[in-house]
Design an enzyme around this catalytic site. Structure first.
Site, PDB file in Angstrom:
ATOM      1  N   LEU A  87       0.850  -1.129   0.051  1.00  0.00           N
ATOM      2  CA  LEU A  87      -0.056   0.010  -0.214  1.00  0.00           C
ATOM      3  C   LEU A  87       0.809   1.177  -0.074  1.00  0.00           C
ATOM      4  O   LEU A  87       2.133   1.181   0.566  1.00  0.00           O
ATOM      5  CB  LEU A  87      -0.967  -0.012   1.212  1.00  0.00           C
ATOM      6  CG  LEU A  87      -1.828  -1.170   1.473  1.00  0.00           C
ATOM      7  CD1 LEU A  87      -2.659  -1.052   2.736  1.00  0.00           C
ATOM      8  CD2 LEU A  87      -3.038  -1.175   0.441  1.00  0.00           C
ATOM      9  N   ASP A  88       0.584   2.220  -0.720  1.00  0.00           N
ATOM     10  CA  ASP A  88       1.107   3.584  -0.620  1.00  0.00           C
ATOM     11  C   ASP A  88       1.264   4.043   0.820  1.00  0.00           C
ATOM     12  O   ASP A  88       0.419   3.584   1.705  1.00  0.00           O
ATOM     13  CB  ASP A  88       0.550   4.849  -1.103  1.00  0.00           C
ATOM     14  CG  ASP A  88       0.339   4.702  -2.696  1.00  0.00           C
ATOM     15  OD1 ASP A  88       1.142   3.779  -3.339  1.00  0.00           O
ATOM     16  OD2 ASP A  88      -0.461   5.345  -3.216  1.00  0.00           O
ATOM     17  N   MET A  89       2.435   4.543   1.165  1.00  0.00           N
ATOM     18  CA  MET A  89       2.836   5.104   2.880  1.00  0.00           C
ATOM     19  C   MET A  89       1.597   5.688   3.146  1.00  0.00           C
ATOM     20  O   MET A  89       1.303   5.536   4.399  1.00  0.00           O
ATOM     21  CB  MET A  89       4.173   6.112   2.496  1.00  0.00           C
ATOM     22  CG  MET A  89       4.476   6.358   3.866  1.00  0.00           C
ATOM     23  SD  MET A  89       5.806   7.706   4.034  1.00  0.00           S
ATOM     24  CE  MET A  89       4.307   8.919   3.468  1.00  0.00           C
TER      25      MET A  89
END
Length: 243
Positions: A87-89
């Site tokens: 997942l994106d940060m």
């Protein structure tokens, strides 16, 4: 740009988002990945399902200051656990780890063959003209300005997102369900910007007022469904939306 059936199309087949150049200071949040901890959704001998908080990298970054990540924390708590996807940060929500090589192969093939089903919740700017829709807009890395991505119908990789309005409010924002058919980098964030409904709090893609409208990126991985690597039963995991 011109609007065609509610979707924005560039005349030259390319949509390149603005580059805001906002400062990024990595300050990863505290987590509790103990077996009964608040950030563990499910755990057995084959898989671990965690709830990633926003602001924590999925995997270690290249610089020394970015070596603290979900992957490294989980490996410390559960030796041998390997992250299956990312997942994106700035995105929170459901993420899965494999505890055995067999589970890693099994779930990896499910992602490859698109047998995994995922849904996200997002809060976006504006009220869409319809209750649901589909965005089919190819994505490619904007290499000179990475990590930014851009729409490029000629050179990009196929990217498809389905969306459905959950509710609209008086502040000119809407809560929507997002279902990615493909899994390109920044796909949901870029696709929502592409149809002129950027996600609130998006440091990379939202204009100033929309970026400032939320204390974080309002994008959450809500559900994840897979075939369990031991036995093949269909299982669904859920992380309650925190916004």
């Amino acid at each position: 740009m011109s609007a065609i059936s509610g979707k924005m199309q560039t005349h030259d087949g390319i949509f390149r988002p603005p580059h805001y150049g906002r400062i990024f200071d990595y300050a990863p949040p505290a987590t509790d990945f103990t077996p009964q901890g608040r950030d563990i959704i499910y755990c057995d001998d084959h898989i671990i399902v965690a709830s990633k908080p926003p602001g924590l990298l999925s995997v270690d970054g290249k610089s020394d200051g970015h070596k603290d990540s979900l992957s490294s924390r989980m490996a410390a708590a559960y030796p041998g656990a390997r992250i299956v996807h990312r997942l994106d940060m700035a995105t929170s929500g459901v993420i899965i780890f494999a505890r055995t090589p067999e589970a890693m192969r099994h779930i990896g093939l499910q992602f490859e063959r698109r047998h995994v089903e995922k849904s996200y919740i997002a809060q976006i700017s504006g009220h869409p003209d319809s209750d649901n829709g589909e965005i089919d807009a190819a994505i490619i890395c904007d290499w000179p300005r990475r990590p930014l991505q851009m729409i490029d119908f000629a050179q990009g990789r196929k990217a498809v997102t389905r969306w459905e309005v959950i509710s609209c409010d008086h502040k000119n924002t809407s809560r929507i369900k997002l279902t990615p058919v493909t899994g390109r980098s920044h796909q949901l964030r870029l696709h929502m910007l592409y149809i002129r409904h950027p996600i609130l709090g998006d440091r990379l893609y939202a204009p100033d007022a929309i970026y400032a409208a939320a204390p974080r990126l309002y994008l959450h991985a809500h559900t994840l469904s897979i075939f369990h690597p031991a036995g093949g039963a269909r299982v669904t995991f859920k992380a309650p939306c925190p916004f």
